[in-house]
Design an enzyme around this catalytic site. Structure first.
Site, short mmCIF file in Angstrom:
data_model
loop_
_atom_site.label_atom_id
_atom_site.label_comp_id
_atom_site.label_asym_id
_atom_site.label_seq_id
_atom_site.Cartn_x
_atom_site.Cartn_y
_atom_site.Cartn_z
N GLU A 90 -53.56 26.35 61.20
CA GLU A 90 -52.90 25.41 61.79
C GLU A 90 -53.48 24.44 62.08
OE1 GLU A 90 -50.06 26.64 64.52
OE2 GLU A 90 -49.42 28.51 63.47
N GLU A 111 -53.94 23.58 58.34
CA GLU A 111 -53.59 23.98 57.19
C GLU A 111 -52.80 26.31 57.30
OE1 GLU A 111 -54.93 27.40 56.98
OE2 GLU A 111 -56.01 27.41 58.63
#
Length: 346
Positions: free
Chosen positions: A314, A171
């Site tokens: 991430e 994300e």
């Protein structure tokens, strides 16, 4: 894109038991490989194969912006979300490097960044131009929530077409630790002081302000926070909704999931609250340095594999763990049994 709660079944119990039995036959003292033994058996059961493999790995990083960023809850401006999407697709972010290291496919999905992005290689699955400020109104409409959930399911469809054997969700979204903490507060019934942390680098005063913002949101929405789908609609982010949809879809597609850090674990908690069986398809990569992560992991009964003090997001922590999972599979598949090696004691 449309979305509905999928049907999910458990991994194969027979294959799990067979895999555990093989572990007792390998040339080692029983249990001497610790958690690697159970990991291999779980992956075998999830993949429906006595010889688990992690040759093909798919990583989807979902990006979205948050209206609550207006409240000054992040150490970085919202424009960083857009800028980092370009770094992802250009191959210069941490997850980009790690994906290359493990030979994984990496895609970046615009689930709702503030303003359309014209970045080569970006998957357009926008549910809106960022969410609304949830201290004043619901973060998203029902249609937007369902569109974002469907964006996650579509990512899993792409992973399955590729032949992925493991799914990792990442994300990106400035202020998304505020959204994740608010979601966890509503799901667990605890105050923000136990779940809100520094995120991108807030100091003590910044964390106290973040707690106040979350308290305001919980008070504003009150009785509307009835079930996971409504909690997600009122307090979530488009990238968190996409992660939730992806986790549910992966479980429905019998695709093992490696969950990353705090934000992705909150999405996993949402998915489990929506469909408890999906928990059987999740492995948890690491314990984030974000303080609320421990509480969310405990609520899921999850024991992460490593703790390196990471808090980047991430999907980076999950990518770091992939070699460990591959080692578990290799040991399970390639070690000789006592009978094969002609060793006494098997």
């Amino acid at each position: 894109m449309s979305w509905k709660l999928p049907d999910i079944v458990s991994p194969s119990g027979d294959i799990f038991r067979q895999a555990l039995r093989r572990q007792t036959e390998l040339t080692k003292p029983p249990g001497s490989l610790g958690r690697l033994e159970n990991l291999a058996a779980r992956l075998a059961a999830m993949q429906g194969s006595g010889r688990p493999s992690l040759e093909r790995i798919w990583i989807s990083v979902f990006a979205g912006d948050h209206g609550v960023a207006e409240e000054g809850v992040s150490a970085f401006p919202q424009s960083v979300t857009r800028e980092m999407c370009r770094v992802f697709t250009a191959g210069g972010a941490a997850i980009s490097v790690l994906a290359r290291q493990i030979g994984a496919v990496l895609e970046v999905v615009d689930a709702g960044v503030a303003g359309p992005l014209a970045s080569p290689g970006l998957v357009d699955a926008r549910a809106g131009n960022g969410t609304a400020n949830f201290t004043r109104q619901p973060a998203m409409s029902e249609a937007q929530r369902d569109r974002a959930l469907a964006a996650g399911a579509e990512a899993v469809s792409r992973a399955k077409r590729y032949g992925a054997l493991l799914f990792i969700g990442g994300e990106m979204g400035i202020a998304n630790t505020t959204s994740a903490a608010a979601l966890a507060c509503a799901l667990l019934g605890v105050g923000p002081e136990r779940l809100a942390g520094p995120g991108t680098g807030l100091d003590g005063a910044g964390i106290r302000h973040k707690c106040e913002v979350i308290e305001t949101a919980l008070r504003v929405h009150g009785e509307a926070l009835r079930d996971p789908a409504e909690i997600l609609r009122h307090l979530g982010g488009f990238e968190i909704a996409a992660l939730t949809g992806a986790y549910l879809a992966a479980a429905a597609a019998s695709l093992p999931v490696l969950v990353d850090g705090f934000i992705t674990t909150v999405a996993a908690l949402l998915a489990v609250r929506m469909h408890p069986v999906c928990a059987e398809w999740f492995l948890y990569a690491h314990r984030s340095a974000e303080p609320g992560h421990r509480l969310v992991l405990e609520a899921l009964g999850a024991e992460p594999l490593i703790d390196l003090g990471m808090r980047l997001g991430e999907g980076s922590g999950a990518a770091v763990v992939v070699p460990l999972l591959r080692a578990a599979c290799a040991l399970h598949n390639e070690m000789a049994t006592f009978a094969e090696a002609g060793v006494s004691g098997g």
